[in-house]
Enzyme design. Structure first.
Site, PDB file in Angstrom:
ATOM      1  N   HIS A   1       0.820  -1.213   0.000  1.00 19.89           N
ATOM      2  CA  HIS A   1       0.000   0.000   0.000  1.00 19.89           C
ATOM      3  C   HIS A   1       0.857   1.268   0.000  1.00 19.89           C
ATOM      4  O   HIS A   1       0.454   2.288  -0.545  1.00 19.89           O
ATOM      5  CB  HIS A   1      -0.982  -0.024   1.172  1.00 19.89           C
ATOM      6  N   ASP A   2       2.033   1.196   0.606  1.00 16.16           N
ATOM      7  CA  ASP A   2       2.928   2.356   0.542  1.00 16.16           C
ATOM      8  C   ASP A   2       3.378   2.575  -0.901  1.00 16.16           C
ATOM      9  O   ASP A   2       3.280   3.672  -1.435  1.00 16.16           O
ATOM     10  CB  ASP A   2       4.148   2.151   1.465  1.00 16.16           C
TER      11      ASP A   2
ATOM     12  N   PRO B   1      -5.636  -0.854  -6.383  1.00 16.61           N
ATOM     13  CA  PRO B   1      -6.403  -2.001  -6.872  1.00 16.61           C
ATOM     14  C   PRO B   1      -7.533  -2.312  -5.888  1.00 16.61           C
ATOM     15  O   PRO B   1      -7.348  -2.208  -4.685  1.00 16.61           O
ATOM     16  CB  PRO B   1      -5.374  -3.135  -6.886  1.00 16.61           C
TER      17      PRO B   1
ATOM     18  N   SER C   1       4.557   7.552   2.410  1.00 17.27           N
ATOM     19  CA  SER C   1       3.450   8.528   2.485  1.00 17.27           C
ATOM     20  C   SER C   1       2.266   7.984   3.268  1.00 17.27           C
ATOM     21  O   SER C   1       1.526   8.745   3.893  1.00 17.27           O
ATOM     22  CB  SER C   1       3.008   8.960   1.080  1.00 17.27           C
TER      23      SER C   1
ATOM     24  N   ASP D   1       7.458   5.665  -0.559  1.00 12.15           N
ATOM     25  CA  ASP D   1       8.003   6.892   0.040  1.00 12.15           C
ATOM     26  C   ASP D   1       7.483   7.133   1.448  1.00 12.15           C
ATOM     27  O   ASP D   1       7.615   8.246   1.975  1.00 12.15           O
ATOM     28  CB  ASP D   1       7.658   8.112  -0.836  1.00 12.15           C
TER      29      ASP D   1
ATOM     30  N   SER E   1      -3.666 -22.735   4.802  1.00 16.88           N
ATOM     31  CA  SER E   1      -2.218 -22.496   4.905  1.00 16.88           C
ATOM     32  C   SER E   1      -1.925 -21.020   5.140  1.00 16.88           C
ATOM     33  O   SER E   1      -0.994 -20.455   4.597  1.00 16.88           O
ATOM     34  CB  SER E   1      -1.543 -22.983   3.613  1.00 16.88           C
TER      35      SER E   1
ATOM     36  N   HIS F   1      -0.967 -13.088  -0.719  1.00 18.72           N
ATOM     37  CA  HIS F   1      -2.133 -13.510   0.066  1.00 18.72           C
ATOM     38  C   HIS F   1      -1.979 -14.920   0.614  1.00 18.72           C
ATOM     39  O   HIS F   1      -2.916 -15.469   1.193  1.00 18.72           O
ATOM     40  CB  HIS F   1      -3.409 -13.365  -0.777  1.00 18.72           C
ATOM     41  N   THR F   2      -0.824 -15.496   0.449  1.00 13.85           N
ATOM     42  CA  THR F   2      -0.486 -16.774   1.074  1.00 13.85           C
ATOM     43  C   THR F   2      -0.454 -16.645   2.590  1.00 13.85           C
ATOM     44  O   THR F   2      -0.519 -17.654   3.300  1.00 13.85           O
ATOM     45  CB  THR F   2       0.883 -17.294   0.570  1.00 13.85           C
TER      46      THR F   2
HETATM   47  C1  HEM Z   1      -3.936  -7.363  -6.798  1.00 12.01           C
HETATM   48  C2  HEM Z   1      -4.493  -6.453  -6.066  1.00 12.01           C
HETATM   49  C3  HEM Z   1      -4.800  -6.657  -4.613  1.00 12.01           C
HETATM   50  C4  HEM Z   1      -6.024  -6.563  -4.035  1.00 12.01           C
HETATM   51  C5  HEM Z   1      -7.331  -6.197  -4.720  1.00 12.01           C
HETATM   52  C6  HEM Z   1      -5.845  -6.868  -2.634  1.00 12.01           C
HETATM   53  C7  HEM Z   1      -6.869  -6.867  -1.695  1.00 12.01           C
HETATM   54  C8  HEM Z   1      -6.729  -7.262  -0.386  1.00 12.01           C
HETATM   55  C9  HEM Z   1      -7.805  -7.292   0.580  1.00 12.01           C
HETATM   56  C10 HEM Z   1      -9.235  -6.854   0.307  1.00 12.01           C
HETATM   57  C11 HEM Z   1      -7.290  -7.746   1.742  1.00 12.01           C
HETATM   58  C12 HEM Z   1      -8.017  -7.915   3.076  1.00 12.01           C
HETATM   59  C13 HEM Z   1      -7.730  -6.667   3.917  1.00 12.01           C
HETATM   60  C14 HEM Z   1      -8.329  -6.669   5.293  1.00 12.01           C
HETATM   61  O1  HEM Z   1      -9.475  -7.086   5.459  1.00 12.01           O
HETATM   62  O2  HEM Z   1      -7.625  -6.234   6.241  1.00 12.01           O
HETATM   63  C15 HEM Z   1      -5.900  -8.017   1.516  1.00 12.01           C
HETATM   64  C16 HEM Z   1      -5.048  -8.513   2.459  1.00 12.01           C
HETATM   65  C17 HEM Z   1      -3.697  -8.686   2.263  1.00 12.01           C
HETATM   66  N1  HEM Z   1      -2.985  -8.308   1.149  1.00 12.01           N
HETATM   67 FE1  HEM Z   1      -3.763  -7.765  -0.630  1.00 12.01          FE
HETATM   68  N2  HEM Z   1      -4.536  -7.148  -2.385  1.00 12.01           N
HETATM   69  C18 HEM Z   1      -3.859  -7.025  -3.566  1.00 12.01           C
HETATM   70  C19 HEM Z   1      -2.507  -7.181  -3.745  1.00 12.01           C
HETATM   71  C20 HEM Z   1      -1.597  -7.405  -2.718  1.00 12.01           C
HETATM   72  C21 HEM Z   1      -0.172  -7.323  -2.866  1.00 12.01           C
HETATM   73  C22 HEM Z   1       0.554  -6.924  -4.142  1.00 12.01           C
HETATM   74  C23 HEM Z   1       0.355  -7.628  -1.653  1.00 12.01           C
HETATM   75  C24 HEM Z   1       1.802  -7.684  -1.233  1.00 12.01           C
HETATM   76  C25 HEM Z   1       2.802  -7.877  -2.053  1.00 12.01           C
HETATM   77  C26 HEM Z   1      -0.740  -7.919  -0.769  1.00 12.01           C
HETATM   78  C27 HEM Z   1      -0.615  -8.359   0.523  1.00 12.01           C
HETATM   79  C28 HEM Z   1      -1.679  -8.616   1.371  1.00 12.01           C
HETATM   80  C29 HEM Z   1      -1.531  -9.267   2.674  1.00 12.01           C
HETATM   81  C30 HEM Z   1      -0.268  -9.834   3.254  1.00 12.01           C
HETATM   82  C31 HEM Z   1      -2.814  -9.299   3.223  1.00 12.01           C
HETATM   83  C32 HEM Z   1      -3.217  -9.839   4.605  1.00 12.01           C
HETATM   84  C33 HEM Z   1      -3.273  -8.677   5.575  1.00 12.01           C
HETATM   85  C34 HEM Z   1      -3.661  -9.054   6.995  1.00 12.01           C
HETATM   86  O3  HEM Z   1      -3.637 -10.233   7.353  1.00 12.01           O
HETATM   87  O4  HEM Z   1      -3.965  -8.120   7.771  1.00 12.01           O
HETATM   88  N3  HEM Z   1      -1.916  -7.756  -1.445  1.00 12.01           N
HETATM   89  N4  HEM Z   1      -5.577  -7.709   0.222  1.00 12.01           N
END
Ligand code: HEM
Ligand code: NAG
Length: 326
Positions: free
Chosen positions: A66-67, A159, A76, A74, A244, A189-190
């Protein structure tokens, strides 16, 4: 003629100087001389935070994404400058981990005052988070400059979980990231969890007249509906990589290709020939070291993500406190 070539020369020299000012290359070991303990300080703060709260690694990995996607990597997103702060943007809903970055920053300031940027701390913390979760280890190019703007109006292009695959590809492309990077980085998201908030549309309002996403495996659909009932508490959290969620591994891609993606955006990776064939490439006959390596590709993509929109010293500096511009 001489005048024309003279002008061209002036123009060329001018643009070379300009581009040197515009480029700021990140380097591995950036703090080796100026703050030799920088990386170990960040690592110990992240490790300690993760020991007392097992959700921290996922939180820190998401924070880095998100940064980088708003105004470049940066720092922000860390700024607290009132209601219109970038961190309050809808696209950053649920982002956490700020106190871990602040803690690392406080220790770094005590050791090497004014040296280590907040944006670098975020990138280093994400790296440490990945390895704590059992993912690959890698060296982080550093030297990021902290930015001086924070405005939620700048985060409109994050996104979104309901974006089409075309929109997701376009948003990544605009950051210099390929379709392969989109797949690989989504595999972050693993680890971690999502709030039911992000599931409502997929489970109950997928079509204008209601209904759920038909690509969800029926077993998973039942489970998800049980955990996130219609009109239930949207703050309930569930694992994104079903089965997992604590381990950083390729399991998420297996889930995505077999209808067990939890997030709608992850499921959409199956909607496109290019992105689905990237996923398939990891499940072919040839496995590492002969076939593609998920871990190695992830490292390549996240290093690329960590270089988005790097600023120069003309556009910012090193903050003393990550949540404020001073
Ligand atoms: C492709 C576009 C992406 C979308 C639409 C997306 C969307 C989301 C959403 C909706 C969540 C749940 C947030 C919550 O309820 O707190 C999430 C969690 C997460 N995202 Fe993404 N994401 C994207 C890409 C990425 C990328 C590129 C990364 C890191 C390289 C990432 C890492 C994570 C991680 C680690 C979580 C788990 C956070 C937690 O357990 O609090 N995501 N994402
Ligand atoms: C944020 O951006 C909006 C729209 O561009 C602008 O009206 C507002 O003044 C900005 N806020 C700050 C604190 O800069």
């Amino acid at each position: 003629m001489a005048l024309v070539s003279g002008l061209i020369l002036v123009f060329l020299v001018g643009s070379i100087c300009l581009s040197e000012g515009q480029f700021n290359r990140l380097t591995v070991g950036f703090y080796d001389q100026t703050c030799p303990n920088a990386e170990s300080i960040v690592r110990s703060v992240v490790r300690e935070a993760a020991l007392s709260d097992s959700t921290i690694p996922a939180v820190l990995l998401r924070l880095h994404f998100h940064d980088c996607f708003v105004e470049g990597c940066d720092g922000s997103i860390l700024i607290d400058n009132g209601e219109s702060a970038e961190k309050n943007a809808f696209g950053h809903q649920g982002v956490r981990g700020f106190e871990v970055i602040d803690k690392a920053k406080a220790q770094l300031e005590a050791t090497c005052h004014g040296v280590v940027s907040c944006a670098d701390i975020v990138a280093l913390a994400a790296r440490d988070a990945i390895s704590l979760a059992g993912g690959p280890s890698y060296e982080v190019p550093a030297g990021r400059i902290d930015g001086v703007v924070s405005n939620l109006s700048l985060a409109g292009d994050m996104p979104d979980v309901s974006d089409s695959i075309q929109q997701l590809k376009a948003k990544f492309m605009r950051k210099g990231l390929s379709e392969k990077d989109l797949v690989i980085l989504s595999a972050a998201h693993t680890i971690g969890t999502t709030a039911c908030f992000f599931m409502t549309k997929r489970l109950y309002n997928f079509f204008p007249g209601g209904g759920s996403d038909p690509t969800i495996n029926p077993i998973l659909l039942q489970e998800l509906k049980r955990k996130c009932p219609e009109n239930g508490d949207v703050n309930v959290r569930l694992p994104i990589d079903r089965g997992s969620e604590e381990t950083f591994d390729i399991h998420i891609l297996q889930n995505i290709r077999s209808g067990f993606a939890v997030l709608e955006s992850d499921a959409k990776l199956n909607d496109d020939e290019t992105t689905s064939s990237v996923i398939d490439s990891y499940f072919g006959f040839f496995q590492p070291p002969f076939g593609p390596s998920f871990e190695a590709d992830f490292v390549e993509s996240i290093i690329k993500m960590g270089q988005i929109g790097i600023k120069t010293s003309l556009e910012g500096g090193v903050r003393r406190i990550c949540s404020s511009f001073s």
